[in-house]
Design a protein around this motif. Structure first.
Motif, PDB file in Angstrom:
ATOM      1  N   TRP A  39       4.808   8.774   1.270  1.00  0.00           N
ATOM      2  CA  TRP A  39       5.332   9.841   0.899  1.00  0.00           C
ATOM      3  C   TRP A  39       4.932  11.044   1.354  1.00  0.00           C
ATOM      4  N   HIS A  40       5.706  12.027   1.984  1.00  0.00           N
ATOM      5  CA  HIS A  40       5.435  13.228   2.247  1.00  0.00           C
ATOM      6  C   HIS A  40       5.967  14.363   1.525  1.00  0.00           C
ATOM      7  N   PRO A  41       5.073  14.748   0.556  1.00  0.00           N
ATOM      8  CA  PRO A  41       5.537  15.696  -0.499  1.00  0.00           C
ATOM      9  C   PRO A  41       5.826  17.025   0.159  1.00  0.00           C
ATOM     10  N   GLU A  42       5.475  17.407   1.372  1.00  0.00           N
ATOM     11  CA  GLU A  42       5.903  18.573   1.909  1.00  0.00           C
ATOM     12  C   GLU A  42       7.312  18.380   2.304  1.00  0.00           C
ATOM     13  N   GLN A  43       7.663  17.390   2.543  1.00  0.00           N
ATOM     14  CA  GLN A  43       9.401  17.217   2.891  1.00  0.00           C
ATOM     15  C   GLN A  43      10.129  16.901   1.822  1.00  0.00           C
ATOM     16  N   GLY A  44       9.574  17.009   0.505  1.00  0.00           N
ATOM     17  CA  GLY A  44      10.552  17.036  -0.793  1.00  0.00           C
ATOM     18  C   GLY A  44      10.213  15.854  -1.610  1.00  0.00           C
ATOM     19  N   ALA A  59       0.675  -1.185   0.057  1.00  0.00           N
ATOM     20  CA  ALA A  59       0.076   0.028   0.116  1.00  0.00           C
ATOM     21  C   ALA A  59       0.847   1.340  -0.035  1.00  0.00           C
ATOM     22  N   LEU A  60       0.767   1.976  -0.922  1.00  0.00           N
ATOM     23  CA  LEU A  60       1.305   3.427  -0.934  1.00  0.00           C
ATOM     24  C   LEU A  60       0.398   4.521  -0.537  1.00  0.00           C
ATOM     25  N   TYR A  61       0.985   5.416   0.404  1.00  0.00           N
ATOM     26  CA  TYR A  61       0.249   6.479   1.082  1.00  0.00           C
ATOM     27  C   TYR A  61       1.025   7.794   0.810  1.00  0.00           C
ATOM     28  N   ILE A  62       0.104   8.895   0.226  1.00  0.00           N
ATOM     29  CA  ILE A  62       0.592  10.197   0.275  1.00  0.00           C
ATOM     30  C   ILE A  62       0.087  10.905   1.354  1.00  0.00           C
ATOM     31  N   HIS A  63       1.043  11.432   2.279  1.00  0.00           N
ATOM     32  CA  HIS A  63       0.554  12.360   3.627  1.00  0.00           C
ATOM     33  C   HIS A  63      -0.078  13.654   2.934  1.00  0.00           C
ATOM     34  N   GLN A  64      -1.204  13.890   3.524  1.00  0.00           N
ATOM     35  CA  GLN A  64      -1.970  15.151   3.097  1.00  0.00           C
ATOM     36  C   GLN A  64      -1.555  16.096   4.581  1.00  0.00           C
ATOM     37  N   SER A  65      -1.541  17.244   4.354  1.00  0.00           N
ATOM     38  CA  SER A  65      -1.438  18.246   5.477  1.00  0.00           C
ATOM     39  C   SER A  65      -3.027  18.275   6.105  1.00  0.00           C
ATOM     40  N   GLY A  66      -3.097  17.466   7.158  1.00  0.00           N
ATOM     41  CA  GLY A  66      -4.587  17.625   7.740  1.00  0.00           C
ATOM     42  C   GLY A  66      -4.507  17.711   9.309  1.00  0.00           C
ATOM     43  N   GLY A  67      -3.320  18.087   9.795  1.00  0.00           N
ATOM     44  CA  GLY A  67      -3.204  18.201  11.286  1.00  0.00           C
ATOM     45  C   GLY A  67      -3.060  16.772  12.082  1.00  0.00           C
TER      46      GLY A  67
END
Length: 398
Positions: free
Chosen positions: A385-390, A356-364
């Motif tokens: 994957w944390h897109p906000e981290q690069g 399972a691949l997850y993309i982290h969203q900025s949701g608090g």
């Protein structure tokens, strides 16, 4: 290639006798067995149109091998888990599926379209016991197999293919006393030489819900699924222009247009900004005495050029990377889930065990806790994957 056991006979799906055998099994009501696993998994046969199809039994998708066409990730990883068994009730014995909808298929005289949150115009407020308009589109998309991808599917999806398998997916589905296939309108690919025949077929189908002179009481509505070409101003509001319908538009009043822009701002902006994106509309509509179609409720879904749904740029980046690298995967469908609820963006089916691949969203904090719990409670390998981290981390190998 998956093989099936019919009594004492083992047959693969590409066999020239496969459909004849399915017809025989359908009449006998025997259960064929999928041999993607050593012990085998029971299936059942349905009759749609003039053909027979083999289908997995309810709640057995995760029992199949990941390489099998009948494999389905655990429902709790996507929005399907919230609606399966409540809004979607399958009956293998009857070969049918009953759907409970969170939107109306009737128009009451003098009643305006529902405010966001009352139905399909807003797909996030629901108790899970009924499918929103967006949820229904996601369900049919998944039933048609368009959330699946393998390299062999490249350049094989077009509107004719999309239409064919969505219509097949609607067969043997019922809701509110009606067969879904009877009230579903999906425009056929436009061919200039068949322009008149196409228009006549469309008129005949829409006559089933067209308003008649002196009609009283609620008016019936139909369902539309089509690719958006444009949403243009009209004299008294706006009109939805659907691809393959150059001579027919669906009218939207000003209020619905404003709420559509607000509720589906993300989908509209992705469609506007990214080349090759398809914007798919699902809507309920009625037809007045003049033969003019007017949309009552509407939802939108963005897809890649391969018709795989996505929610944001990070989502599409991951899908494009997997497609370019020749990976096999299943796209997680949100159904009724709010955007603030995590789900598995993709499940890889070409790794040693499904991943399972997850993309982290900025949701608090609430979102982070829910994502951590989803990963912790799942038995599946995970990747985040944390897109906000690069930079995107390395994707698990085949």
């Amino acid at each position: 290639m998956t093989s099936y056991r019919f009594g004492d006979e083992i047959v693969d799906k590409e066999s020239g006798d496969f459909e004849r055998i399915l017809a025989s099994v359908y009449k006998s009501k025997d259960r064929p067995v999928c041999l993607c696993r050593p012990k085998g998994i029971e299936m059942y046969v349905v009759h749609i149109g003039e053909k027979f199809y083999i289908k997995r039994m309810p709640d057995t998708g995760g029992d199949h091998d990941a390489a099998c066409a009948s494999y389905e990730p655990p429902v709790e990883l996507t929005g399907l888990g919230e609606v399966m068994g409540s809004a979607i009730v399958e009956s293998a014995d009857l070969g049918t599926t009953a759907l409970k909808l969170d939107f109306s298929l009737k128009k009451m005289a003098g009643k305006s379209a529902p405010e966001p949150g009352e139905g399909g115009a807003d797909s996030v407020r629901t108790d899970g016991s009924k499918l929103t308009l967006r949820g229904l589109l996601h369900y049919l998309w998944e039933e048609a197999g368009f959330q699946r991808w393998s390299p062999s599917m490249g350049n094989k999806r077009n509107w004719g293919v999309i239409r064919k398998y969505l219509l097949l997916a609607a067969e043997h589905k019922s809701t509110k006393g009606a067969n879904l296939s009877d009230i579903l309108y999906i425009p056929e690919p436009f061919v200039l030489d068949r322009k008149d025949a196409i228009a006549q077929a469309r008129a005949a189908q829409m006559a089933l819900v067209a308003q008649t002179a002196g009609q009283t009481g609620p008016r019936k509505l139909m369902l539309l699924i089509g690719e958006v070409k444009a949403i243009n101003p009209s004299r008294y509001g706006h009109k939805l222009v659907v691809k393959h319908l150059p001579d027919f538009a669906f009218m939207l009043n000003e209020d619905l247009h404003k709420r559509l822009n607000k509720r589906f701002e993300t989908e509209l902006s992705l469609w506007d900004a990214i080349e090759g994106v398809h914007l798919v509309a699902v809507a309920t509509f009625g037809v007045n005495k003049a033969g003019v179609a007017t949309v009552e409720e509407m939802a939108l879904m963005a897809t890649t050029d391969n018709w795989i749904p996505f929610e944001n740029r990070s989502d599409k980046t991951l899908l494009d990377t997997l497609t370019r690298d020749g990976r096999r995967f299943l796209k997680g469908m949100r159904y009724n889930l709010a955007a603030t609820r995590p789900l598995a963006t993709v499940v890889l089916t070409d790794t040693p065990t499904p991943t399972a691949l997850y993309i982290h969203q900025s949701g608090g904090d609430d979102y982070d806790e829910a994502l951590d719990g989803l990963i912790r409670d799942s038995k599946m390998e995970s990747w985040v994957w944390h897109p906000e981290q690069g930079e995107m981390p390395a994707i698990p190998r085949q």
